[in-house]
Design a protein around this motif. Structure first.
Motif, PDB file in Angstrom:
ATOM      1  N   ARG A  72       0.773  25.406  -4.145  1.00  0.00           N
ATOM      2  CA  ARG A  72       0.795  24.201  -4.974  1.00  0.00           C
ATOM      3  C   ARG A  72       1.283  23.004  -4.166  1.00  0.00           C
ATOM      4  NH1 ARG A  72       3.049  24.927 -10.968  1.00  0.00           N
ATOM      5  NH2 ARG A  72       2.473  22.718 -10.848  1.00  0.00           N
ATOM      6  N   GLY A  73       2.282  23.217  -3.332  1.00  0.00           N
ATOM      7  CA  GLY A  73       2.764  22.115  -2.497  1.00  0.00           C
ATOM      8  C   GLY A  73       1.707  21.629  -1.527  1.00  0.00           C
ATOM      9  N   CYS A  74       0.967  22.562  -0.915  1.00  0.00           N
ATOM     10  CA  CYS A  74      -0.072  22.185   0.052  1.00  0.00           C
ATOM     11  C   CYS A  74      -1.256  21.518  -0.646  1.00  0.00           C
ATOM     12  CB  CYS A  74      -0.532  23.417   0.822  1.00  0.00           C
ATOM     13  SG  CYS A  74       0.713  24.095   1.945  1.00  0.00           S
ATOM     14  N   ASN A  75      -1.685  22.095  -1.767  1.00  0.00           N
ATOM     15  CA  ASN A  75      -2.877  21.576  -2.445  1.00  0.00           C
ATOM     16  C   ASN A  75      -2.625  20.233  -3.121  1.00  0.00           C
ATOM     17  OD1 ASN A  75      -4.264  23.870  -1.683  1.00  0.00           O
ATOM     18  ND2 ASN A  75      -3.804  24.953  -3.582  1.00  0.00           N
ATOM     19  N   GLU A  76      -1.394  19.983  -3.516  1.00  0.00           N
ATOM     20  CA  GLU A  76      -1.104  18.740  -4.220  1.00  0.00           C
ATOM     21  C   GLU A  76      -0.448  17.713  -3.290  1.00  0.00           C
ATOM     22  OE1 GLU A  76       1.194  19.792  -7.614  1.00  0.00           O
ATOM     23  OE2 GLU A  76      -0.345  21.121  -8.433  1.00  0.00           O
ATOM     24  N   PHE A  77       0.738  18.042  -2.781  1.00  0.00           N
ATOM     25  CA  PHE A  77       1.457  17.038  -2.000  1.00  0.00           C
ATOM     26  C   PHE A  77       0.841  16.820  -0.616  1.00  0.00           C
ATOM     27  CE2 PHE A  77       4.693  16.141   1.227  1.00  0.00           C
ATOM     28  CZ  PHE A  77       5.106  14.894   0.806  1.00  0.00           C
ATOM     29  N   VAL A  78       0.656  17.907   0.157  1.00  0.00           N
ATOM     30  CA  VAL A  78       0.174  17.752   1.540  1.00  0.00           C
ATOM     31  C   VAL A  78      -1.240  17.173   1.559  1.00  0.00           C
ATOM     32  CG1 VAL A  78      -0.319  18.955   3.697  1.00  0.00           C
ATOM     33  CG2 VAL A  78       1.651  19.631   2.339  1.00  0.00           C
ATOM     34  N   SER A  79      -2.095  17.608   0.642  1.00  0.00           N
ATOM     35  CA  SER A  79      -3.452  17.056   0.592  1.00  0.00           C
ATOM     36  C   SER A  79      -3.421  15.567   0.259  1.00  0.00           C
ATOM     37  CB  SER A  79      -4.279  17.811  -0.450  1.00  0.00           C
ATOM     38  OG  SER A  79      -4.428  19.167  -0.085  1.00  0.00           O
ATOM     39  N   SER A  80      -2.595  15.187  -0.716  1.00  0.00           N
ATOM     40  CA  SER A  80      -2.480  13.763  -1.061  1.00  0.00           C
ATOM     41  C   SER A  80      -1.924  12.964   0.105  1.00  0.00           C
ATOM     42  CB  SER A  80      -1.582  13.605  -2.288  1.00  0.00           C
ATOM     43  OG  SER A  80      -2.123  14.286  -3.401  1.00  0.00           O
ATOM     44  N   LEU A  81      -0.965  13.547   0.816  1.00  0.00           N
ATOM     45  CA  LEU A  81      -0.387  12.857   1.970  1.00  0.00           C
ATOM     46  C   LEU A  81      -1.441  12.628   3.049  1.00  0.00           C
ATOM     47  CD1 LEU A  81       2.201  11.765   3.320  1.00  0.00           C
ATOM     48  CD2 LEU A  81       2.577  14.049   4.267  1.00  0.00           C
ATOM     49  N   CYS A  82      -2.293  13.614   3.282  1.00  0.00           N
ATOM     50  CA  CYS A  82      -3.358  13.457   4.283  1.00  0.00           C
ATOM     51  C   CYS A  82      -4.344  12.367   3.856  1.00  0.00           C
ATOM     52  CB  CYS A  82      -4.089  14.783   4.485  1.00  0.00           C
ATOM     53  SG  CYS A  82      -3.102  16.054   5.303  1.00  0.00           S
TER      54      CYS A  82
ATOM     55  N   PHE B  28       0.838  -1.202   0.000  1.00  0.00           N
ATOM     56  CA  PHE B  28       0.000   0.000   0.000  1.00  0.00           C
ATOM     57  C   PHE B  28       0.871   1.251   0.000  1.00  0.00           C
ATOM     58  CE2 PHE B  28      -2.268   3.429   2.062  1.00  0.00           C
ATOM     59  CZ  PHE B  28      -3.512   3.383   1.457  1.00  0.00           C
ATOM     60  N   LEU B  29       1.889   1.289   0.874  1.00  0.00           N
ATOM     61  CA  LEU B  29       2.744   2.472   0.972  1.00  0.00           C
ATOM     62  C   LEU B  29       3.586   2.655  -0.284  1.00  0.00           C
ATOM     63  CD1 LEU B  29       3.885   2.244   4.703  1.00  0.00           C
ATOM     64  CD2 LEU B  29       2.127   3.713   3.720  1.00  0.00           C
ATOM     65  N   SER B  30       3.993   1.546  -0.907  1.00  0.00           N
ATOM     66  CA  SER B  30       4.771   1.650  -2.141  1.00  0.00           C
ATOM     67  C   SER B  30       3.936   2.287  -3.253  1.00  0.00           C
ATOM     68  CB  SER B  30       5.258   0.265  -2.559  1.00  0.00           C
ATOM     69  OG  SER B  30       5.926   0.323  -3.793  1.00  0.00           O
ATOM     70  N   HIS B  31       2.690   1.853  -3.345  1.00  0.00           N
ATOM     71  CA  HIS B  31       1.807   2.442  -4.350  1.00  0.00           C
ATOM     72  C   HIS B  31       1.561   3.927  -4.061  1.00  0.00           C
ATOM     73  CE1 HIS B  31      -1.329   2.554  -7.379  1.00  0.00           C
ATOM     74  NE2 HIS B  31      -2.165   3.080  -6.496  1.00  0.00           N
ATOM     75  N   ALA B  32       1.384   4.269  -2.768  1.00  0.00           N
ATOM     76  CA  ALA B  32       1.149   5.666  -2.391  1.00  0.00           C
ATOM     77  C   ALA B  32       2.403   6.509  -2.617  1.00  0.00           C
ATOM     78  CB  ALA B  32       0.718   5.752  -0.928  1.00  0.00           C
ATOM     79  N   ARG B  33       3.590   5.915  -2.393  1.00  0.00           N
ATOM     80  CA  ARG B  33       4.833   6.662  -2.575  1.00  0.00           C
ATOM     81  C   ARG B  33       4.992   7.132  -4.023  1.00  0.00           C
ATOM     82  NH1 ARG B  33       9.638   6.992   0.159  1.00  0.00           N
ATOM     83  NH2 ARG B  33       8.930   5.452   1.688  1.00  0.00           N
TER      84      ARG B  33
ATOM     85  N   LEU C 103      -4.179  14.124  12.080  1.00  0.00           N
ATOM     86  CA  LEU C 103      -4.360  12.777  11.534  1.00  0.00           C
ATOM     87  C   LEU C 103      -3.350  11.793  12.100  1.00  0.00           C
ATOM     88  CD1 LEU C 103      -4.980  13.611   7.767  1.00  0.00           C
ATOM     89  CD2 LEU C 103      -6.668  12.796   9.410  1.00  0.00           C
ATOM     90  N   LEU C 104      -2.164  12.266  12.398  1.00  0.00           N
ATOM     91  CA  LEU C 104      -1.085  11.367  12.820  1.00  0.00           C
ATOM     92  C   LEU C 104      -0.464  11.884  14.112  1.00  0.00           C
ATOM     93  CD1 LEU C 104       0.272   8.792  11.721  1.00  0.00           C
ATOM     94  CD2 LEU C 104       2.008  10.244  10.685  1.00  0.00           C
ATOM     95  N   PRO C 105      -1.141  11.671  15.254  1.00  0.00           N
ATOM     96  CA  PRO C 105      -0.588  12.140  16.538  1.00  0.00           C
ATOM     97  C   PRO C 105       0.778  11.509  16.801  1.00  0.00           C
ATOM     98  CG  PRO C 105      -2.884  11.462  16.779  1.00  0.00           C
ATOM     99  CD  PRO C 105      -2.449  11.006  15.416  1.00  0.00           C
ATOM    100  N   GLY C 106       1.674  12.310  17.354  1.00  0.00           N
ATOM    101  CA  GLY C 106       3.011  11.817  17.641  1.00  0.00           C
ATOM    102  C   GLY C 106       3.980  11.983  16.500  1.00  0.00           C
TER     103      GLY C 106
ATOM    104  N   THR D   7      -5.121   8.950   5.972  1.00  0.00           N
ATOM    105  CA  THR D   7      -6.487   8.571   6.359  1.00  0.00           C
ATOM    106  C   THR D   7      -6.835   7.178   5.859  1.00  0.00           C
ATOM    107  OG1 THR D   7      -7.127  10.906   6.248  1.00  0.00           O
ATOM    108  CG2 THR D   7      -8.887   9.286   6.261  1.00  0.00           C
ATOM    109  N   SER D   8      -6.550   6.889   4.590  1.00  0.00           N
ATOM    110  CA  SER D   8      -6.869   5.576   4.024  1.00  0.00           C
ATOM    111  C   SER D   8      -6.087   4.474   4.720  1.00  0.00           C
ATOM    112  CB  SER D   8      -6.557   5.569   2.527  1.00  0.00           C
ATOM    113  OG  SER D   8      -7.283   6.580   1.861  1.00  0.00           O
ATOM    114  N   TYR D   9      -4.818   4.711   4.932  1.00  0.00           N
ATOM    115  CA  TYR D   9      -3.962   3.700   5.573  1.00  0.00           C
ATOM    116  C   TYR D   9      -4.446   3.388   6.990  1.00  0.00           C
ATOM    117  CZ  TYR D   9       0.376   1.469   7.189  1.00  0.00           C
ATOM    118  OH  TYR D   9       1.299   0.593   7.702  1.00  0.00           O
ATOM    119  N   GLN D  10      -4.764   4.459   7.751  1.00  0.00           N
ATOM    120  CA  GLN D  10      -5.240   4.241   9.123  1.00  0.00           C
ATOM    121  C   GLN D  10      -6.556   3.486   9.131  1.00  0.00           C
ATOM    122  OE1 GLN D  10      -5.272   8.282  10.547  1.00  0.00           O
ATOM    123  NE2 GLN D  10      -3.319   8.046  11.618  1.00  0.00           N
TER     124      GLN D  10
END
Length: 765
Positions: free
Chosen positions: A283-293, A253-258, A373-376, A297-300
């Motif tokens: 652009r970084g927030c709307n594309e990378f950070v949003s995708s990362l969030c 899953f993480l490999s596909h997301a990476r 989303l990711l405490p700690g 969420t999906s992984y958790q």
């Protein structure tokens, strides 16, 4: 009488709270009130009341009028009690009648209820008898029915096992994966237990083949990842139930997301491109950070928050999955942060700070979503560190900009001082001071954006404390003030930029600037800074007094150097005028030498220049003949003894002795002493240096008769004008006296000029 009235009032109050309870001696809870018994036979309310004793006491103690009043009061009380008792009876009469009716009705109702209970008891007895007869009749068949039921259940299980391969194939065709896995899990233990039997072994092999095919389809579905989150979650859960390694699923899953997130990073603008920083961060927030969030969420949802049961619960999958997620997020965030920092480093223009602050605020806000989303996770802290470093670097850039602005301003001042206008110094000082102050205010306003209330990171401890105290106040404001003082002190070196000496007017102007900083400007700037940035400040900072001391020392050094430079300029003219002249063979003086006129002109110009920046200062009282002081070789006892009619070559020891004795009783003149911050002190220092140089040059020359007379004329001309500029005219007189005396001492034919002739020549000159 007061006692009786009080008792009457108490009785009425008790009647209001419940006459019936008081009548029976009960409290509010229905219990008898325990009152202490009074043993006084005269207590009319006590149980031991004795009428005879009470009456005897009244007749003995009371007068006739009091007895009549007592009787009237008792009659009133008796009537009141009678009235209260009648009212009580009337009020409760209806209640007694109602209670009687109620009791009569209850007796009728209980009679009817008793008949119904007897009927119910008879019916229950009949039911019990009937049930006992049925149980006796079916007792023999109960065991047989139980045995048949067990056999039926076993046959159903066997039928389920025999039909299981066909059922699994049907589920596979219909893509009912969840039902297939559930059916297989129900039969897996039984098939494993009886796998030694050929029939069960065949069923087990068929089921394994079908489940392998199902697992392969689920893996393909998981790899595609194009289904909904719910279907993907179900797919992961089924794979885990099919003993698929959880770590392998997480890695896939993480490999596909990476790969998706790396593509988002690759399309970001280059940090060195012309894209403004706000657009870059957006652009970084709307594309990378949003995708990362979304990935988090999906992984958790798949591996961490999904409740596990049975064997899966014992494998502690959430803890393992959480560790992999943290490592994954930290790695990709570090690459993103590297791009952000490189872009921030390209932001070197200090014209407008708002765009950078807005970009950093947006960057910090979006990272807070990762924190929720990711405490700690250490990602928000590292993002905050980037903001802190950006703010710190911004402060350094503003300090550098202030320093460059100051040096450029000094260059402009230096060019402006080359103009012949004398009044330019005061205007330049005001302009320079105002422009520097406005620049500082502008910088503070720009930096203050980092601590604005609507900026999210402004509430962080760093921006409330260290950034304000150490960043803005110390690293920016205090450092700039120290730079002004230190750079000004560097102008006191003998050689300035490119080997050229510093203009004296610039030294004077800078000394006044540093003095103004010491008296008011530093205090104003730091007060302004503290009001804007240090409302809750507790860390130690540089005190105002130490900065003021440094500014005053710089001002003092600059002024001392100014006096030295101006004194040496005039001294150079005097030295050349003495060294380049043949004093033995000179002609009889008829005019004041041009160099002396130049000295007076330059001194007057310096006086005007200093007066534009410094106050007048204090002078000693002048004598009425200050401009008429004479400098004859016979004007002192020392010289009279040296050049009297009895002068012979055999008497030099006596004249030297008298000269030295005269010096012992003269006031010592400190030529290079520190000057005060006023015009008189500055001019006194310059003139002391000039005349001392003149004196030392004279001591190295030999004079003829006319050379001595020329020195007399020059000194008298200097006395006519220079006394006005010094704090004590005696100082000028003493030095000029020394010059004339030294010339006479080194004269081969000392024949002084008449004083009247000297005055005529000087007045004409």
């Amino acid at each position: 009488r007061f006692t009786v009235d009080q008792e009457t009032d108490n009785g009425r109050r008790r009647r209001v709270h419940g006459m019936l309870k008081l009548y029976y001696g009960l409290n509010e809870e229905g219990k008898a009130v325990e009152q202490p018994e009074s043993l006084d036979p005269c207590d009319i309310n006590g149980p031991h009341f004795d009428p005879e004793v009470y009456l005897n006491k009244l007749r003995r103690e009371c007068s006739l009028a009091e007895l009549m009043d007592q009787e009237t009061c008792m009659v009133k009380q008796i009537r009141s009690l009678d009235s209260d008792m009648q009212t009580l009876v009337y009020e409760n009469y209806n209640k007694f009648i109602s209670a009687t009716d109620t009791i009569r009705k209850m007796k009728n109702d209980f009679k009817k209820m008793e008949d119904e209970m007897d009927c119910l008891s008879a019916n229950m007895a009949a039911i019990t008898d009937f049930s006992a007869r049925i149980s006796g009749t079916l007792q023999d068949q109960h065991t047989q029915i139980t045995k048949l039921s067990g056999v039926h259940t076993l046959l159903r299980k066997l039928q389920f096992l025999f039909e299981l391969p066909a059922r699994l194939n049907k589920c596979l065709e219909l893509q009912a994966y969840s039902q297939a896995v559930s059916s297989h899990r129900r039969a897996r233990c039984v098939l494993q237990q009886y796998s030694h039997l050929p029939s069960f072994k065949g069923i087990q092999d068929d089921c394994h083949a079908i489940m392998d095919k199902l697992a392969q389809e689920l893996r393909q579905k998981f790899r595609d990842g194009g289904t909904s989150a719910k279907d993907l979650s179900e797919c992961v859960e089924l794979l885990l139930q099919l003993d698929e390694p959880a770590e392998e699923l997480c890695d896939k899953f993480l490999s596909h997301a990476r790969s998706r997130l790396e593509s988002d990073l690759s399309v970001l603008p280059s940090p060195t491109s012309n894209t403004d920083i706000l657009e870059f961060i957006d652009r970084g927030c709307n594309e990378f950070v949003s995708s990362l969030c979304l990935v988090i969420t999906s992984y958790q949802e798949l591996f961490i928050n999904h409740a596990q049961s049975g064997e899966l619960a014992s494998k502690n999958i959430p803890q393992m999955a959480n560790g992999k997620l943290h490592a994954f997020v930290d790695d990709l965030a570090a690459r993103y942060f590297s791009l952000v920092e490189r872009r921030i480093q390209e932001e070197k223009s200090v014209g407008d700070n708002s765009l950078l602050v807005r970009a950093l605020d947006r960057f910090h806000r979006r990272l807070q979503a990762v924190a929720k989303l990711l405490p700690g996770s250490d990602v928000p802290n590292k993002g905050t560190e980037i903001v802190v470093r950006a703010a710190t670097e911004r402060v350094k850039q503003y300090l550098s900009a202030l320093q460059s602005f100051y040096m450029d301003s000094l260059t402009d001042v230096r060019q402006a001082l080359a103009t012949p206008r004398l009044s330019v110094a005061g205007e330049l000082l005001s302009s320079l001071s105002a422009s520097i102050l406005n620049q500082i205010k502008s910088v503070l306003a720009s930096v203050h954006l980092f601590t604005a209330k609507d900026i999210t990171f402004s509430n962080k401890p760093y921006f409330k404390g260290e950034f304000c105290s150490q960043g803005v106040r110390e690293s920016l404001v205090v450092s700039f003030i120290k730079f002004v003082c230190q750079s000004s002190r560097q102008f006191c070196e003998s050689a300035g930029d490119k080997g050229g000496s510093t203009p004296p007017a610039l030294l004077l102007l800078l000394s006044r600037l540093c003095l103004d900083y010491e008296t008011s400007t530093i205090s104003y700037i730091l007060t302004l800074t503290d009001e804007q940035f240090l409302a809750q400040h507790h860390s130690p900072v540089t005190p105002v007094t130490s900065l003021c001391t440094e500014a005053r020392e710089a001002a003092q050094k600059l002024l001392n150097h100014y006096v030295k430079v101006q004194g040496l300029i005039i001294s150079q003219m005097l030295r050349k005028s003495v060294e380049t002249r043949d004093w033995v063979n000179t002609i009889e003086p008829r005019n004041v030498r041009a160099v002396m006129k130049r000295v007076v002109e330059d001194t007057t110009s310096i006086d005007v220049q200093v007066g534009l920046l410094y106050e007048e200062g204090v002078r000693k009282a002048h004598s009425s003949d200050s401009s008429k002081r004479t400098f004859s070789v016979y004007s002192s006892s020392r010289q009279q003894a040296r050049y009297a009619a009895s002068y012979t070559p055999s008497a030099p020891m006596d004249t030297n002795l008298l000269s030295n004795i005269h010096k012992l009783f003269s006031e010592r003149i400190d030529i290079f002493s520190s000057v005060e911050f006023n015009k008189v002190s500055v001019m006194t220092g310059i003139i002391k240096i000039s005349l001392k140089t003149f004196l030392e040059c004279v001591r190295l020359r030999t004079f003829g008769r006319y050379g001595l007379q020329q020195i007399q004329v020059d000194c008298h001309y200097l006395q006519m004008y220079l006394w006005r500029f010094v704090s004590d005219e005696n100082l000028v007189h003493f030095l000029l006296d020394e010059i004339v005396g030294s010339s006479a001492h080194r004269c081969l034919d000392p024949a002084p000029m008449e004083q009247s002739v000297i005055e005529v020549i000087c007045e004409r000159g």
